[in-house]
Design a protein around this motif. Structure first.
Motif, PDB file in Angstrom:
ATOM      1  N   MET A 119       0.856  -1.180   0.000  1.00 14.96           N
ATOM      2  CA  MET A 119       0.000   0.000   0.000  1.00 14.96           C
ATOM      3  C   MET A 119       0.892   1.229   0.000  1.00 14.96           C
ATOM      4  O   MET A 119       1.791   1.342   0.804  1.00 14.96           O
ATOM      5  CB  MET A 119      -0.899  -0.029   1.238  1.00 14.96           C
ATOM      6  CG  MET A 119      -1.781   1.177   1.378  1.00 14.96           C
ATOM      7  SD  MET A 119      -3.093   1.011   2.620  1.00 14.96           S
ATOM      8  CE  MET A 119      -2.195   0.634   4.085  1.00 14.96           C
ATOM      9  N   GLN A 176      -2.038   6.186  -0.359  1.00 14.87           N
ATOM     10  CA  GLN A 176      -3.272   5.453  -0.109  1.00 14.87           C
ATOM     11  C   GLN A 176      -3.461   5.202   1.390  1.00 14.87           C
ATOM     12  O   GLN A 176      -4.571   5.303   1.904  1.00 14.87           O
ATOM     13  CB  GLN A 176      -3.313   4.133  -0.870  1.00 14.87           C
ATOM     14  CG  GLN A 176      -4.668   3.456  -0.743  1.00 14.87           C
ATOM     15  CD  GLN A 176      -4.798   2.214  -1.573  1.00 14.87           C
ATOM     16  OE1 GLN A 176      -3.815   1.653  -2.037  1.00 14.87           O
ATOM     17  NE2 GLN A 176      -6.027   1.768  -1.762  1.00 14.87           N
ATOM     18  N   LEU A 206      -6.690   6.508   3.370  1.00 16.20           N
ATOM     19  CA  LEU A 206      -7.585   5.620   4.107  1.00 16.20           C
ATOM     20  C   LEU A 206      -7.701   6.046   5.568  1.00 16.20           C
ATOM     21  O   LEU A 206      -8.789   6.075   6.135  1.00 16.20           O
ATOM     22  CB  LEU A 206      -7.100   4.173   4.015  1.00 16.20           C
ATOM     23  CG  LEU A 206      -7.361   3.469   2.683  1.00 16.20           C
ATOM     24  CD1 LEU A 206      -6.582   2.169   2.597  1.00 16.20           C
ATOM     25  CD2 LEU A 206      -8.845   3.232   2.483  1.00 16.20           C
ATOM     26  N   LEU A 252      -3.554  -2.607   4.517  1.00 11.54           N
ATOM     27  CA  LEU A 252      -4.153  -3.203   3.330  1.00 11.54           C
ATOM     28  C   LEU A 252      -3.198  -4.253   2.786  1.00 11.54           C
ATOM     29  O   LEU A 252      -2.038  -3.964   2.505  1.00 11.54           O
ATOM     30  CB  LEU A 252      -4.414  -2.124   2.274  1.00 11.54           C
ATOM     31  CG  LEU A 252      -5.116  -2.564   0.999  1.00 11.54           C
ATOM     32  CD1 LEU A 252      -6.515  -3.092   1.316  1.00 11.54           C
ATOM     33  CD2 LEU A 252      -5.195  -1.401   0.022  1.00 11.54           C
ATOM     34  N   ARG A 312      -8.393  -8.120  -1.750  1.00 10.23           N
ATOM     35  CA  ARG A 312      -7.536  -7.423  -0.800  1.00 10.23           C
ATOM     36  C   ARG A 312      -8.225  -7.423   0.558  1.00 10.23           C
ATOM     37  O   ARG A 312      -9.456  -7.476   0.633  1.00 10.23           O
ATOM     38  CB  ARG A 312      -7.289  -5.982  -1.253  1.00 10.23           C
ATOM     39  CG  ARG A 312      -6.504  -5.908  -2.552  1.00 10.23           C
ATOM     40  CD  ARG A 312      -6.429  -4.503  -3.074  1.00 10.23           C
ATOM     41  NE  ARG A 312      -7.779  -4.023  -3.383  1.00 10.23           N
ATOM     42  CZ  ARG A 312      -8.101  -2.736  -3.525  1.00 10.23           C
ATOM     43  NH1 ARG A 312      -7.191  -1.804  -3.365  1.00 10.23           N
ATOM     44  NH2 ARG A 312      -9.325  -2.372  -3.817  1.00 10.23           N
ATOM     45  N   LEU A 331      -8.579  -5.258   4.062  1.00  9.51           N
ATOM     46  CA  LEU A 331      -8.345  -4.000   4.759  1.00  9.51           C
ATOM     47  C   LEU A 331      -8.562  -4.259   6.245  1.00  9.51           C
ATOM     48  O   LEU A 331      -9.672  -4.525   6.684  1.00  9.51           O
ATOM     49  CB  LEU A 331      -9.305  -2.913   4.259  1.00  9.51           C
ATOM     50  CG  LEU A 331      -9.197  -1.545   4.958  1.00  9.51           C
ATOM     51  CD1 LEU A 331      -7.793  -0.952   4.801  1.00  9.51           C
ATOM     52  CD2 LEU A 331     -10.256  -0.592   4.426  1.00  9.51           C
ATOM     53  N   SER A 343     -17.738   0.537   6.439  1.00  5.51           N
ATOM     54  CA  SER A 343     -18.113   0.007   5.131  1.00  5.51           C
ATOM     55  C   SER A 343     -18.882   1.054   4.328  1.00  5.51           C
ATOM     56  O   SER A 343     -18.628   1.255   3.142  1.00  5.51           O
ATOM     57  CB  SER A 343     -18.950  -1.259   5.304  1.00  5.51           C
ATOM     58  OG  SER A 343     -19.340  -1.755   4.048  1.00  5.51           O
ATOM     59  N   LEU A 355     -16.482   3.750   3.165  1.00 12.62           N
ATOM     60  CA  LEU A 355     -15.648   3.266   2.055  1.00 12.62           C
ATOM     61  C   LEU A 355     -16.450   3.178   0.760  1.00 12.62           C
ATOM     62  O   LEU A 355     -15.969   3.529  -0.313  1.00 12.62           O
ATOM     63  CB  LEU A 355     -15.048   1.903   2.406  1.00 12.62           C
ATOM     64  CG  LEU A 355     -13.949   1.934   3.465  1.00 12.62           C
ATOM     65  CD1 LEU A 355     -13.715   0.536   4.038  1.00 12.62           C
ATOM     66  CD2 LEU A 355     -12.651   2.506   2.894  1.00 12.62           C
ATOM     67  N   MET A 373     -10.916   2.723  -2.155  1.00 15.96           N
ATOM     68  CA  MET A 373     -10.480   1.351  -2.409  1.00 15.96           C
ATOM     69  C   MET A 373     -10.487   1.007  -3.897  1.00 15.96           C
ATOM     70  O   MET A 373     -10.179  -0.123  -4.269  1.00 15.96           O
ATOM     71  CB  MET A 373     -11.368   0.370  -1.640  1.00 15.96           C
ATOM     72  CG  MET A 373     -11.222   0.471  -0.131  1.00 15.96           C
ATOM     73  SD  MET A 373      -9.565   0.072   0.450  1.00 15.96           S
ATOM     74  CE  MET A 373      -9.500  -1.677   0.115  1.00 15.96           C
ATOM     75  N   TYR A 380     -12.582  -6.199  -1.996  1.00 17.37           N
ATOM     76  CA  TYR A 380     -11.815  -6.213  -0.752  1.00 17.37           C
ATOM     77  C   TYR A 380     -12.693  -6.748   0.367  1.00 17.37           C
ATOM     78  O   TYR A 380     -13.924  -6.738   0.279  1.00 17.37           O
ATOM     79  CB  TYR A 380     -11.273  -4.826  -0.396  1.00 17.37           C
ATOM     80  CG  TYR A 380     -12.345  -3.825  -0.028  1.00 17.37           C
ATOM     81  CD1 TYR A 380     -12.741  -3.656   1.304  1.00 17.37           C
ATOM     82  CD2 TYR A 380     -12.965  -3.052  -1.006  1.00 17.37           C
ATOM     83  CE1 TYR A 380     -13.720  -2.742   1.639  1.00 17.37           C
ATOM     84  CE2 TYR A 380     -13.945  -2.142  -0.672  1.00 17.37           C
ATOM     85  CZ  TYR A 380     -14.332  -1.986   0.649  1.00 17.37           C
ATOM     86  OH  TYR A 380     -15.308  -1.095   0.985  1.00 17.37           O
ATOM     87  N   LEU A 405     -13.235  -6.201   4.508  1.00 21.16           N
ATOM     88  CA  LEU A 405     -12.953  -5.310   5.631  1.00 21.16           C
ATOM     89  C   LEU A 405     -12.961  -6.123   6.922  1.00 21.16           C
ATOM     90  O   LEU A 405     -13.915  -6.838   7.198  1.00 21.16           O
ATOM     91  CB  LEU A 405     -14.022  -4.212   5.709  1.00 21.16           C
ATOM     92  CG  LEU A 405     -13.994  -3.307   6.936  1.00 21.16           C
ATOM     93  CD1 LEU A 405     -12.706  -2.490   6.992  1.00 21.16           C
ATOM     94  CD2 LEU A 405     -15.214  -2.382   6.925  1.00 21.16           C
ATOM     95  N   GLU A 414     -18.002  -5.454  -1.203  1.00 26.70           N
ATOM     96  CA  GLU A 414     -16.995  -5.410  -2.253  1.00 26.70           C
ATOM     97  C   GLU A 414     -17.095  -4.077  -2.960  1.00 26.70           C
ATOM     98  O   GLU A 414     -18.192  -3.553  -3.168  1.00 26.70           O
ATOM     99  CB  GLU A 414     -17.220  -6.546  -3.241  1.00 26.70           C
ATOM    100  CG  GLU A 414     -17.092  -7.909  -2.576  1.00 26.70           C
ATOM    101  CD  GLU A 414     -17.465  -9.041  -3.491  1.00 26.70           C
ATOM    102  OE1 GLU A 414     -17.864  -8.765  -4.633  1.00 26.70           O
ATOM    103  OE2 GLU A 414     -17.371 -10.198  -3.062  1.00 26.70           O
TER     104      GLU A 414
END
Length: 196
Positions: A1, A5, A9, A29, A36, A38, A61, A64, A70, A75, A77, A195
């Motif tokens: 990462m 980024q 985040l 990450l 991925r 997180l 969530s 994000l 992202m 990904y 979480l 996702e």
């Protein structure tokens, strides 16, 4: 990462974490197969309850999903609290572990295993356990000389005035472990559909 980024985040997630009364300890990450992962680690003075983690997971969530932090890749979480193997790096970490045995790596003195008695603005007052019936010795470690620190898990703390003290320490560790396990299960249920 990338640093960019990571900073992005953290800037996005920290206000959401703080709003729930928790502190953001870590954002990481990593690649997990085709997806991925997180990882968001949170803590507080009172510890972290499972309900708080579940609610925070939903809030993070949503934050994000509302951003493009992202990207388009899938990904997972995971929101959790620090385990006993996490390094102690901030004064607040030592304060939360007052009364516990810790392993310290000190710049000049090397390794020291001692119990945290008090924490102040510059360091720790410690008690080094005695050997074979000898009394514990007081010691001091300044934050500036600590290069690494971790909690030492005690399964049977002997030699205290409180006969239940060791059992209580054991029980606390079990609760921490249960909280992490339940958190993972709860998060995986919620997050399997999260996702980007």
């Amino acid at each position: 990462m990338s640093t960019t980024q990571s900073e992005r985040l953290r800037a996005l997630l920290e206000p959401v974490v703080v709003e729930t009364g928790l502190e953001l300890e870590e954002v990481a990450l990593t690649a997990a197969g085709k997806r991925r992962q997180l990882l968001v680690v949170v803590d507080s003075e009172q510890g972290v309850q499972l309900d708080a983690v579940a609610g925070l997971s939903r809030a993070l969530s949503a934050a994000l999903d509302a951003s493009d932090a992202m990207g388009d890749s899938e990904y997972v979480l995971e929101v959790t609290s620090p385990g006993t193997d996490r390094p102690l790096t901030e004064p607040r970490h030592f304060e939360r572990n007052a009364g516990r045995l810790v392993k310290l790596q000190l710049k000049e003195r090397g390794e020291l295993i001692a119990r945290i008695m008090t924490v102040d603005g510059t360091g720790l007052d410690l008690e080094v356990p005695g050997v074979k019936g000898r009394k514990p010795k007081p010691a001091r470690a300044e934050f500036a000389e600590i290069t690494r620190a971790r909690v030492e898990v005690e399964f049977n703390r002997k030699g205290t005035d409180d006969p239940d003290d060791g059992d209580e320490a054991e029980h606390d560790d079990e609760l921490d472990a249960d909280n992490t396990d339940n958190t993972d299960n709860a998060d995986n249920t919620d997050e399997s559909t999260e996702e980007a």
